[in-house]
Design a protein around this motif. Structure first.
Motif, PDB file in Angstrom:
ATOM      1  N   LEU A 132       7.427  -4.465  -5.681  1.00  0.00           N
ATOM      2  CA  LEU A 132       7.968  -4.112  -4.102  1.00  0.00           C
ATOM      3  C   LEU A 132       7.987  -5.555  -3.253  1.00  0.00           C
ATOM      4  O   LEU A 132       8.797  -5.769  -2.611  1.00  0.00           O
ATOM      5  CB  LEU A 132       7.344  -2.794  -3.290  1.00  0.00           C
ATOM      6  N   VAL A 133       6.746  -6.139  -3.190  1.00  0.00           N
ATOM      7  CA  VAL A 133       6.678  -7.203  -2.332  1.00  0.00           C
ATOM      8  C   VAL A 133       7.486  -8.424  -2.474  1.00  0.00           C
ATOM      9  O   VAL A 133       8.112  -9.093  -1.872  1.00  0.00           O
ATOM     10  CB  VAL A 133       5.137  -7.537  -2.206  1.00  0.00           C
ATOM     11  N   TYR A 134       7.710  -8.322  -4.096  1.00  0.00           N
ATOM     12  CA  TYR A 134       8.727  -9.588  -4.532  1.00  0.00           C
ATOM     13  C   TYR A 134      10.029  -9.411  -4.339  1.00  0.00           C
ATOM     14  O   TYR A 134      10.895 -10.010  -3.973  1.00  0.00           O
ATOM     15  CB  TYR A 134       8.275  -9.789  -6.128  1.00  0.00           C
ATOM     16  N   ILE A 135      10.327  -7.830  -4.122  1.00  0.00           N
ATOM     17  CA  ILE A 135      11.736  -7.634  -3.742  1.00  0.00           C
ATOM     18  C   ILE A 135      12.024  -7.854  -2.340  1.00  0.00           C
ATOM     19  O   ILE A 135      12.902  -8.592  -2.223  1.00  0.00           O
ATOM     20  CB  ILE A 135      11.979  -6.179  -4.325  1.00  0.00           C
ATOM     21  N   LEU A 136      10.882  -7.469  -1.366  1.00  0.00           N
ATOM     22  CA  LEU A 136      10.799  -8.000  -0.227  1.00  0.00           C
ATOM     23  C   LEU A 136      11.130  -9.504  -0.055  1.00  0.00           C
ATOM     24  O   LEU A 136      12.140 -10.003   0.649  1.00  0.00           O
ATOM     25  CB  LEU A 136       9.572  -7.605   0.641  1.00  0.00           C
ATOM     26  N   MET A 137      10.246 -10.181  -0.702  1.00  0.00           N
ATOM     27  CA  MET A 137      10.563 -11.618  -0.660  1.00  0.00           C
ATOM     28  C   MET A 137      11.732 -12.343  -1.143  1.00  0.00           C
ATOM     29  O   MET A 137      12.470 -13.138  -0.469  1.00  0.00           O
ATOM     30  CB  MET A 137       9.465 -12.498  -1.585  1.00  0.00           C
ATOM     31  N   GLY A 143      -8.362  21.571 -18.736  1.00  0.00           N
ATOM     32  CA  GLY A 143      -7.974  21.789 -17.101  1.00  0.00           C
ATOM     33  C   GLY A 143      -6.459  20.921 -16.825  1.00  0.00           C
ATOM     34  O   GLY A 143      -6.065  20.490 -17.596  1.00  0.00           O
ATOM     35  N   LYS A 144      -6.365  21.089 -15.557  1.00  0.00           N
ATOM     36  CA  LYS A 144      -5.196  20.585 -14.850  1.00  0.00           C
ATOM     37  C   LYS A 144      -5.501  19.120 -14.734  1.00  0.00           C
ATOM     38  O   LYS A 144      -6.369  18.675 -13.885  1.00  0.00           O
ATOM     39  CB  LYS A 144      -4.780  21.153 -13.803  1.00  0.00           C
ATOM     40  N   VAL A 145      -4.549  18.053 -14.796  1.00  0.00           N
ATOM     41  CA  VAL A 145      -4.571  16.567 -14.539  1.00  0.00           C
ATOM     42  C   VAL A 145      -3.779  16.630 -13.039  1.00  0.00           C
ATOM     43  O   VAL A 145      -2.643  16.711 -13.424  1.00  0.00           O
ATOM     44  CB  VAL A 145      -4.035  15.790 -15.713  1.00  0.00           C
ATOM     45  N   VAL A 146      -4.612  16.232 -12.080  1.00  0.00           N
ATOM     46  CA  VAL A 146      -3.686  16.203 -10.818  1.00  0.00           C
ATOM     47  C   VAL A 146      -3.060  14.975 -10.940  1.00  0.00           C
ATOM     48  O   VAL A 146      -1.775  14.987 -10.540  1.00  0.00           O
ATOM     49  CB  VAL A 146      -4.722  16.044  -9.609  1.00  0.00           C
ATOM     50  N   THR A 147      -3.586  13.767 -11.162  1.00  0.00           N
ATOM     51  CA  THR A 147      -2.794  12.524 -11.166  1.00  0.00           C
ATOM     52  C   THR A 147      -3.416  11.762 -12.180  1.00  0.00           C
ATOM     53  O   THR A 147      -4.633  11.695 -12.395  1.00  0.00           O
ATOM     54  CB  THR A 147      -2.795  11.812  -9.732  1.00  0.00           C
ATOM     55  N   LYS A 148      -2.420  10.801 -13.022  1.00  0.00           N
ATOM     56  CA  LYS A 148      -3.017   9.784 -13.765  1.00  0.00           C
ATOM     57  C   LYS A 148      -2.466   8.465 -13.063  1.00  0.00           C
ATOM     58  O   LYS A 148      -1.251   8.078 -12.920  1.00  0.00           O
ATOM     59  CB  LYS A 148      -2.154   9.918 -14.994  1.00  0.00           C
ATOM     60  N   ALA A 149      -3.439   7.685 -12.377  1.00  0.00           N
ATOM     61  CA  ALA A 149      -3.141   6.535 -11.861  1.00  0.00           C
ATOM     62  C   ALA A 149      -3.398   5.351 -12.495  1.00  0.00           C
ATOM     63  O   ALA A 149      -4.470   5.114 -13.045  1.00  0.00           O
ATOM     64  CB  ALA A 149      -3.907   6.568 -10.482  1.00  0.00           C
ATOM     65  N   LEU A 150      -2.184   4.525 -12.976  1.00  0.00           N
ATOM     66  CA  LEU A 150      -2.478   3.504 -13.832  1.00  0.00           C
ATOM     67  C   LEU A 150      -2.409   2.098 -12.680  1.00  0.00           C
ATOM     68  O   LEU A 150      -1.493   1.954 -12.014  1.00  0.00           O
ATOM     69  CB  LEU A 150      -1.345   3.080 -14.932  1.00  0.00           C
ATOM     70  N   THR A 206       0.918  -1.453  -0.155  1.00  0.00           N
ATOM     71  CA  THR A 206      -0.061  -0.070   0.260  1.00  0.00           C
ATOM     72  C   THR A 206       0.862   1.122  -0.051  1.00  0.00           C
ATOM     73  O   THR A 206       0.769   2.218  -0.771  1.00  0.00           O
ATOM     74  CB  THR A 206      -1.020   0.042   1.158  1.00  0.00           C
ATOM     75  N   MET A 207       1.815   1.228   0.780  1.00  0.00           N
ATOM     76  CA  MET A 207       2.931   2.316   0.925  1.00  0.00           C
ATOM     77  C   MET A 207       3.332   2.732  -0.349  1.00  0.00           C
ATOM     78  O   MET A 207       3.459   3.922  -0.968  1.00  0.00           O
ATOM     79  CB  MET A 207       3.871   2.323   2.160  1.00  0.00           C
ATOM     80  N   GLY A 208       3.884   1.600  -0.841  1.00  0.00           N
ATOM     81  CA  GLY A 208       4.587   1.594  -2.344  1.00  0.00           C
ATOM     82  C   GLY A 208       3.608   2.307  -3.308  1.00  0.00           C
ATOM     83  O   GLY A 208       4.166   3.015  -3.749  1.00  0.00           O
ATOM     84  N   ARG A 209       2.587   1.751  -3.595  1.00  0.00           N
ATOM     85  CA  ARG A 209       1.501   2.289  -4.566  1.00  0.00           C
ATOM     86  C   ARG A 209       1.151   3.762  -4.099  1.00  0.00           C
ATOM     87  O   ARG A 209       0.897   4.470  -5.274  1.00  0.00           O
ATOM     88  CB  ARG A 209       0.158   1.375  -4.310  1.00  0.00           C
ATOM     89  N   SER A 210       1.231   3.985  -2.985  1.00  0.00           N
ATOM     90  CA  SER A 210       0.640   5.515  -2.487  1.00  0.00           C
ATOM     91  C   SER A 210       1.811   6.438  -2.948  1.00  0.00           C
ATOM     92  O   SER A 210       1.626   7.399  -3.332  1.00  0.00           O
ATOM     93  CB  SER A 210       0.219   5.613  -0.937  1.00  0.00           C
ATOM     94  N   GLY A 261       6.247   4.480 -11.771  1.00  0.00           N
ATOM     95  CA  GLY A 261       5.778   3.925 -10.373  1.00  0.00           C
ATOM     96  C   GLY A 261       4.881   2.943 -10.251  1.00  0.00           C
ATOM     97  O   GLY A 261       5.230   1.981  -9.453  1.00  0.00           O
ATOM     98  N   PRO A 262       3.861   2.580 -10.933  1.00  0.00           N
ATOM     99  CA  PRO A 262       2.987   1.391 -11.111  1.00  0.00           C
ATOM    100  C   PRO A 262       3.830   0.297 -11.107  1.00  0.00           C
ATOM    101  O   PRO A 262       3.784  -0.942 -10.345  1.00  0.00           O
ATOM    102  CB  PRO A 262       2.176   1.538 -12.113  1.00  0.00           C
ATOM    103  N   ALA A 263       4.908   0.371 -12.235  1.00  0.00           N
ATOM    104  CA  ALA A 263       5.920  -0.845 -12.288  1.00  0.00           C
ATOM    105  C   ALA A 263       6.627  -1.159 -10.995  1.00  0.00           C
ATOM    106  O   ALA A 263       6.820  -2.406 -10.611  1.00  0.00           O
ATOM    107  CB  ALA A 263       6.773  -0.638 -13.483  1.00  0.00           C
ATOM    108  N   ILE A 264       7.169  -0.199 -10.514  1.00  0.00           N
ATOM    109  CA  ILE A 264       8.187  -0.504  -9.339  1.00  0.00           C
ATOM    110  C   ILE A 264       7.207  -0.979  -8.197  1.00  0.00           C
ATOM    111  O   ILE A 264       7.591  -1.700  -7.515  1.00  0.00           O
ATOM    112  CB  ILE A 264       9.089   0.607  -8.948  1.00  0.00           C
ATOM    113  N   SER A 265       6.286  -0.217  -7.915  1.00  0.00           N
ATOM    114  CA  SER A 265       5.328  -0.505  -6.789  1.00  0.00           C
ATOM    115  C   SER A 265       4.855  -1.858  -6.716  1.00  0.00           C
ATOM    116  O   SER A 265       4.767  -2.573  -5.917  1.00  0.00           O
ATOM    117  CB  SER A 265       4.337   0.597  -6.502  1.00  0.00           C
ATOM    118  N   SER A 266       4.340  -2.313  -7.838  1.00  0.00           N
ATOM    119  CA  SER A 266       3.897  -3.901  -8.093  1.00  0.00           C
ATOM    120  C   SER A 266       4.807  -4.773  -7.828  1.00  0.00           C
ATOM    121  O   SER A 266       4.808  -6.113  -7.416  1.00  0.00           O
ATOM    122  CB  SER A 266       3.177  -3.878  -9.385  1.00  0.00           C
TER     123      SER A 266
END
Lengths: 307, 394
Positions: A285-290, B187-194, A255-259, A278-283
């Motif tokens: 993280l748990v495997y890196i921990l393992m 407008g402004k895009v605050v975050t693009k979350a994939l 959760t912290m990684g994704r946030s 971001g999404p690639a690294i955060s997903s």
């Protein structure tokens, strides 16, 4: 740094950890004691979700529906153990993987036929919808607090069962040295059936309490299964305590990684690159921990004694 | 020896089965859809659309019988390709159509095109087929992927949204949606979350949305993602403060589910589409009630509307060739002219064989106790062609 967001994400991570623990506890017992690789453990999670949704709809009561689900899960687990899994103990892990993978496919399609492609779900009663304000301006959905409290209660019950009762003693003994337990004249077949039933109840409980949030859909158990395997490997296979600590750790890191990882990356990368990485690294993280845990302690953080 | 013979006999028998579809008095239409897995909710809606079109054609065109052959690709590109090969080689279809998902279309389309068949995508709008990979025998009766989110972006400008938070699953279509949206949104895009494709719990994203305080949240969560996300959005109390907009996440296929679960916070949410069940065209007035009668009393989703048009388009081609299925040029010309009443009015194809069409804002409303999507105002995009059309060298 936004401390309210940090606190809320900590809470979210903890809740994910509790859920992971419930699934991983059964998996680690079944793997550790029975030496059975049960890929269909995620299927039991799905069973819990669909049973709970159906019972809640039939009884029109969240509490009654959920109370009915647990004995049904026990019976389901025992039937599966007697009917299918019992024949697999003498086989090697590859056969077990193949057979339990077959169970996944079979039940996913069966549930699709019975409940349809849209799946089903549980609507929360009005007293559980809404958010609670905690000190410091932190607000969390009420039902997520229910998940945490009920999950902790189950963890406590499981702890008491394993450390204070005769059954628990046998379970611990089985995790440490299976052959010795059966050599001492313990009915190991019965013990296995009970352990599998217990694992089914725990996984079903997890699927049940998450359904008001995620809804129930065919195939919902597979994502959970992979994380649960990560948890039991980190915690040490067969260890309930290890599963608990590893589950909380995995939940928090995920959760912290994704946030926060994309925010952290943006401090030294441009925003487009950070959004992609971001999404690639955060997903990962748990495997890196393992991987790190396995490199330092190959049998996990808390391997059962003697194993 | 005997053993070998026992093994060989059935194989030989299979090989020597004569094609059951040898005569050309029948127009054979192969339809490759996702009809199992949770994603089948879209494919089944589409299938019903084809069936209604067949009924309206009276099962015939230009004196020839129309036969629909459905195959299930199980949401897997490799299986989809095998099924396309089966339709083309064994069933000897004249037209290959269907396709809900872009990645499955990308694997299947070459099978039909290489065999000289017409391929008509009735949903998947992979951008490459509108641009560099356009083909003289490829048609699309729906749209190109980025067009619908471009319409949503324009709709958000009209709604006065200045700060937007975007969420989409992390795969090709999710990224193409964001590309389209940010092309028109001012407008402004605050975050693009994939978010990961396996994600079913959005707790950490919802906390971030709350902290970011945007004027609007845009999601692309089709299929099984939608019900879970929308439930959690309400549980976090966000529906009271931040309006939710979407592309392809709320439609006729899943509205009955949302209504059954009493997710009333979705009433009033908006998306955009080339079509709406209450779009005022003669064909739509025939199609919508017929579909409801045919399919569990439900309103059609755009999947069904596009499928209806796909079969009507095929029929227009066969009609133009006066039923001569070997006259490919005449069929193609007939399809390009598209002389039939589409549910969206008249279809006008660009040279890349993608429709040039209007897009409308739509709102979820409760009409006579049944939830449906209702068109709001005039078109947000008028006579809109895929942005990469110029890359097509036909």
């Amino acid at each position: 740094m936004d401390y309210v967001l940090l606190a809320e994400q900590f809470f979210n991570g903890f809740q994910l950890g509790i859920l992971l623990f419930l699934v991983a506890a059964g998996l680690t017992l079944i793997f550790g004691i029975m030496d059975l690789v049960n890929l269909a453990h995620g299927t039991l999670y799905m069973f819990g979700a669909f049973f709970a949704a159906t019972f809640v709809q039939l009884t029109d009561s969240l509490v009654f529906g959920m109370i009915l689900t647990l004995p049904t899960m026990l019976v389901t687990g025992i039937i599966l153990e007697l009917g299918v899994l019992r024949t697999l103990y003498e086989r090697d892990h590859l056969d077990q993987v193949l057979a339990t993978f077959g169970l996944i496919i079979f039940f996913n399609e069966l549930f699709l036929i019975v409940w349809g492609a849209g799946g089903t779900g549980i609507n929360l009663p009005s007293y559980l919808i809404g958010t609670s304000e905690l000190p410091g301006g932190i607000s969390v959905p009420d039902y997520r607090i229910v998940i945490i409290i009920s999950g902790l209660l189950v963890a406590l019950l499981l702890y008491l069962l394993v450390s204070k009762t005769r059954i628990g003693m046998l379970i611990r003994a089985g995790a440490s040295n299976r052959e010795m337990v059966s050599a001492l004249g313990i009915n190991i077949k019965l013990l296995f059936t009970l352990v599998f039933g217990l694992g089914a109840v725990l996984a079903g409980f997890a699927g049940m309490i998450i359904t008001p949030i995620t809804q129930a859909e065919s195939g919902m158990g597979e994502g959970m299964l992979i994380l649960a395997f990560v948890v039991i490997v980190i915690g040490g296979i067969g260890s309930i305590k290890g599963a608990f600590i590893a589950a909380i750790l995995t939940g928090l890191i995920d959760t912290m990684g994704r946030s926060f990882i994309d925010v952290a990356l943006m401090s030294f990368m441009d925003s487009v690159a950070a959004e992609t990485a971001g999404p690639a690294i955060s997903s990962m993280l748990v495997y890196i921990l393992m991987a790190v845990v396995l490199a330092i302690k190959p049998s996990g953080l808390f391997p059962p004694k003697g194993a | 020896m005997l053993k070998k013979f026992i093994l060989a006999a059935p194989i030989a028998a299979m090989l020597s089965v004569p094609s059951v579809h040898a005569n050309d008095d029948t127009v054979r239409v192969g339809i490759n859809l996702t009809l199992s897995t949770p994603a089948s909710i879209l494919g089944l809606n589409s299938k019903a659309g084809f069936e209604v079109a067949l009924k309206h054609l009276g099962g015939k065109v230009a004196g020839k019988k129309i036969e629909l052959i459905f195959e299930d690709n199980q949401f897997k590109p490799a299986i989809g390709k095998q099924k396309s090969e089966k339709l083309v080689k064994k069933d000897k279809v004249h037209f290959l159509t269907g396709f809900i998902f872009s990645h499955i279309l990308a694997a299947s389309a070459p099978v039909g095109l290489k065999a000289g068949k017409f391929v008509i995508s009735s949903n998947a709008g992979h951008s490459m087929f509108a641009g560099k990979k356009c083909h003289k025998n490829f048609f699309n009766s729906a749209w190109e992927n980025t067009q619908t989110p471009m319409a949503v972006g324009q709709m958000l400008n009209n709604e006065g949204v200045k700060k937007l938070y975007i969420l989409a699953p992390n795969y090709a279509a999710g990224k193409q949606m964001i590309t389209g949206l940010t092309r028109t949104f001012k407008g402004k895009v605050v975050t693009k979350a994939l978010t990961p494709m396996s994600q079913r719990d959005w707790s950490s994203d919802l906390s971030k949305i709350k902290a970011a305080k945007p004027d609007g949240v845009f999601v692309f969560y089709p299929g099984a993602w939608g019900p879970a996300f929308f439930t959690q959005y309400a549980q976090a109390g966000l529906h009271k403060t931040i309006p939710l907009y979407n592309a392809f996440s709320i439609d006729g296929a899943n509205l009955p589910i949302f209504q059954k679960r009493n997710m009333t916070h979705l009433l009033g949410t908006m998306n955009a589409n080339f079509w709406a069940p209450d779009l005022d065209t003669p064909a739509n007035k025939r199609f919508v009630p017929a579909f409801k009668k045919h399919y569990k009393g439900q309103f059609p989703a755009h999947y069904a509307a596009q499928a209806y048009d796909a079969l009507m388009l095929i029929a227009a081609g066969v009609r133009a060739a006066k039923g001569d299925l070997s006259n490919k040029d005449a069929i193609r010309k007939g399809m390009e002219e598209a002389d039939f009443e589409s549910v969206r009015g008249k279809i006008k194809f660009g040279k890349n064989h993608f429709p040039i069409q209007n897009f409308y804002a739509r709102k979820v409303v409760n009409k006579n106790g049944q939830w449906q999507l209702s068109k709001v105002g005039d078109a947000v995009l008028k006579n809109h062609a895929p942005t990469n059309s110029a890359e097509c060298k036909l």
